[in-house]
Enzyme design. Sequence first.
Site, PDB file in Angstrom:
ATOM      1  N   GLU A  61      40.293  35.578  28.544  1.00  0.00           N
ATOM      2  CA  GLU A  61      38.882  35.170  28.616  1.00  0.00           C
ATOM      3  C   GLU A  61      38.552  34.592  29.987  1.00  0.00           C
ATOM      4  OE1 GLU A  61      36.291  31.339  27.378  1.00  0.00           O
ATOM      5  OE2 GLU A  61      38.029  31.821  26.145  1.00  0.00           O
ATOM      6  N   ASP A  88      35.751  36.526  32.392  1.00  0.00           N
ATOM      7  CA  ASP A  88      34.516  35.880  32.831  1.00  0.00           C
ATOM      8  C   ASP A  88      34.266  36.163  34.303  1.00  0.00           C
ATOM      9  OD1 ASP A  88      32.308  33.817  32.557  1.00  0.00           O
ATOM     10  OD2 ASP A  88      33.585  32.810  34.020  1.00  0.00           O
ATOM     11  N   GLU A 131      34.748  38.721  26.710  1.00  0.00           N
ATOM     12  CA  GLU A 131      35.270  38.493  28.058  1.00  0.00           C
ATOM     13  C   GLU A 131      36.760  38.811  28.112  1.00  0.00           C
ATOM     14  OE1 GLU A 131      32.136  34.963  29.384  1.00  0.00           O
ATOM     15  OE2 GLU A 131      34.152  34.445  28.713  1.00  0.00           O
TER      16      GLU A 131
END
EC number: 3.1.26.3
Length: 228
Positions: free
Chosen positions: A45, A49, A121
Amino acid sequence: MKLAADLRAFESRLGHAFHNPELLVESVTHASISSATRPDNQRLEFLGDRVLGLVMAEALLTADKAAAEGLLAPRFNAMVRKETCADVAREIGLGDVLKLGRSEMMSGGRRKEALLGDALEAVIAAVYLDGGFDAARKLITRLWKGRIASVKEDARDPKTALQEWAQARGMTPPKYNEQARSGPDHQPVFTVAVLLDNNETETASAGTKRAAEQAAARALLTRLEQDT
């Protein structure tokens, strides 16, 4: 490693055939079910991002070559915010393949906005690590294509826009008050009211408190701008 049938179907929806299927499994594994031999998706994640941000910045620059930074920044924020990621996740059925612990599953984890956004993400990072930047760019561009094309001229966050409206008129920042919460724990509905110093107010409901605040701010700002 052989993927389960649901993950094979999800892989097909993504449009990316994984050379390393373990990356896909890791990207859909929530911390509530992780172990020493089953890593969760939090590290992915973090990377996803950043990949999403770079691809989106590039896409917005390409989509409007004349836009100034003052317009690009709110558009960017609208494209990468958690709510948008969660919406994209729902469109591709990501919630259906998430690997969750029992408690998270019972509390409606497959529908939670933050959980879905984080998982998307992580999936982006998995594609990036498996296929490189071009593969990640292709995925993001396809999944966000309609949003990029229709992003509003002024895509500022409604709460930020309302606060700027109030401050420009010498008022204190808007106040948000939770009026009610209904529905089961796994699918709550929040009702929130926003109030300005001049007693102008609007109320809205949504599945999260933040979304309800955004909706109330948007409704009030729309009405105030129509009245001026």
